[in-house]
Design a protein around this motif. Structure first.
Motif, PDB file in Angstrom:
ATOM      1  N   GLN A  42       0.808  -1.217   0.000  1.00 39.59           N
ATOM      2  CA  GLN A  42       0.000   0.000   0.000  1.00 39.59           C
ATOM      3  C   GLN A  42       0.842   1.268   0.000  1.00 39.59           C
ATOM      4  O   GLN A  42       0.300   2.372  -0.029  1.00 39.59           O
ATOM      5  N   SER A  46       6.796  -3.385  -4.251  1.00 41.92           N
ATOM      6  CA  SER A  46       6.609  -4.429  -5.257  1.00 41.92           C
ATOM      7  C   SER A  46       7.912  -5.186  -5.430  1.00 41.92           C
ATOM      8  O   SER A  46       8.942  -4.831  -4.856  1.00 41.92           O
ATOM      9  N   ARG A  72      -0.684 -10.106  -3.568  1.00 41.12           N
ATOM     10  CA  ARG A  72      -2.023  -9.968  -4.144  1.00 41.12           C
ATOM     11  C   ARG A  72      -2.380  -8.488  -4.320  1.00 41.12           C
ATOM     12  O   ARG A  72      -2.122  -7.654  -3.449  1.00 41.12           O
ATOM     13  N   GLY A  73      -2.910  -8.189  -5.505  1.00 44.80           N
ATOM     14  CA  GLY A  73      -3.323  -6.817  -5.785  1.00 44.80           C
ATOM     15  C   GLY A  73      -2.227  -5.907  -6.301  1.00 44.80           C
ATOM     16  O   GLY A  73      -2.487  -4.735  -6.603  1.00 44.80           O
ATOM     17  N   VAL A  74      -1.013  -6.419  -6.431  1.00 41.01           N
ATOM     18  CA  VAL A  74       0.104  -5.608  -6.905  1.00 41.01           C
ATOM     19  C   VAL A  74       0.504  -6.083  -8.304  1.00 41.01           C
ATOM     20  O   VAL A  74       0.629  -7.288  -8.544  1.00 41.01           O
ATOM     21  N   GLU A  78      -3.385 -11.229  -8.838  1.00 44.39           N
ATOM     22  CA  GLU A  78      -4.818 -11.115  -8.592  1.00 44.39           C
ATOM     23  C   GLU A  78      -5.087 -10.746  -7.129  1.00 44.39           C
ATOM     24  O   GLU A  78      -4.220 -10.895  -6.262  1.00 44.39           O
ATOM     25  N   GLY A  79      -6.324 -10.317  -6.871  1.00 42.33           N
ATOM     26  CA  GLY A  79      -6.750 -10.055  -5.505  1.00 42.33           C
ATOM     27  C   GLY A  79      -6.512  -8.623  -5.080  1.00 42.33           C
ATOM     28  O   GLY A  79      -6.292  -7.724  -5.892  1.00 42.33           O
ATOM     29  N   SER A  80      -6.563  -8.397  -3.779  1.00 43.80           N
ATOM     30  CA  SER A  80      -6.383  -7.067  -3.211  1.00 43.80           C
ATOM     31  C   SER A  80      -5.764  -7.191  -1.822  1.00 43.80           C
ATOM     32  O   SER A  80      -5.715  -8.271  -1.232  1.00 43.80           O
ATOM     33  N   TRP A  81      -5.292  -6.082  -1.312  1.00 44.75           N
ATOM     34  CA  TRP A  81      -4.662  -6.010   0.012  1.00 44.75           C
ATOM     35  C   TRP A  81      -5.565  -6.637   1.063  1.00 44.75           C
ATOM     36  O   TRP A  81      -6.757  -6.352   1.129  1.00 44.75           O
ATOM     37  N   SER A  82      -4.999  -7.496   1.887  1.00 50.15           N
ATOM     38  CA  SER A  82      -5.804  -8.239   2.860  1.00 50.15           C
ATOM     39  C   SER A  82      -5.594  -7.778   4.292  1.00 50.15           C
ATOM     40  O   SER A  82      -6.267  -8.264   5.199  1.00 50.15           O
ATOM     41  N   GLU A  87      -0.982 -11.561   2.744  1.00 45.36           N
ATOM     42  CA  GLU A  87       0.375 -11.331   2.248  1.00 45.36           C
ATOM     43  C   GLU A  87       1.350 -12.353   2.829  1.00 45.36           C
ATOM     44  O   GLU A  87       2.297 -12.784   2.148  1.00 45.36           O
TER      45      GLU A  87
END
Length: 209
Positions: A42, A46, A72-74, A78-82, A87
């Motif tokens: 966030q 990366s 995930r999300g980067v 796929e996906g998004s910050w959890s 992670e």
């Protein structure tokens, strides 16, 4: 064609639960192979972050297989910050991928900043991580006391001018590990290693070797 002295990572897809993550893998003949975990997703973290790239390059150059990846999300993952748990799972998924790819019974894990916390949490859950490299662990933001539960050898690389990494907290975290833990300080560097970056790679490669 890759000529002598050149290094070419190849893109890989890493399954993490129902998600698919992107990673960069480079083969190597020396054990242990090493996963490299990125800083906070966030805050722009990366697998292309300079410290992550330096770790992967230096460890690869020393002869070890490496795998760096995006949470995930980067990027193309796929996906998004959890919030952290996912992670950590992504870090473990990368370990599984590298173990399957190389066939190595023991792995190494390196993490920078938030990645150092994620790597600590992943390593404490696994018996197959024999070496753990923590670069600029942000002890003022995350709890590193669970490091005492890690069975691996541990190297902490910190910067002398790092506002997020408290030397006293680092010492308290690694003290229970006794001779299994080592600490090195890159003088004059800050949390981002705008100076002293090559030293980070050299220390990590030497530790794994």
């Amino acid at each position: 064609m890759v000529r002598r002295g050149e290094y070419l990572e190849r893109m890989v897809v890493i399954p993490s639960g129902e998600l698919h993550l992107e990673g960069l893998y480079h083969r190597g003949r020396l054990r242990p192979p090493c996963v490299v975990a990125a800083p906070h997703p966030q805050h722009g973290g990366s697998m292309d972050s300079p410290v992550v790239a330096e770790l992967a390059w230096a460890i690869t150059r020393a002869g070890h297989a490496t795998l760096r990846f995006n949470y995930r999300g980067v990027g193309a993952s796929e996906g998004s910050w959890s919030g952290g748990a996912g992670e950590i799972a992504d870090c473990e998924a990368a370990l599984d991928q590298l173990k399957e790819t190389t066939g190595a019974p023991e792995l190494a894990l390196a993490g920078y900043s938030f990645g150092a916390w994620a790597a600590t949490e992943a390593a404490r859950r696994r018996a197959d991580v024999g070496a753990l490299v923590l670069v600029a662990p942000p002890t003022k933001l995350f709890d590193f006391t669970p490091l005492r539960e890690v069975a691996a050898r541990v190297l902490v690389i910190r910067a002398s001018e790092d506002a997020l990494c408290d030397p006293v907290q680092v010492a308290a975290a690694i003290e229970p590990l006794g001779p299994r833990a080592e600490e090195v300080v890159v003088q004059g560097a800050d949390h981002f290693f705008t100076t002293g970056l090559p030293q980070v790679g050299r220390h990590a490669a030497r530790f794994l070797g």
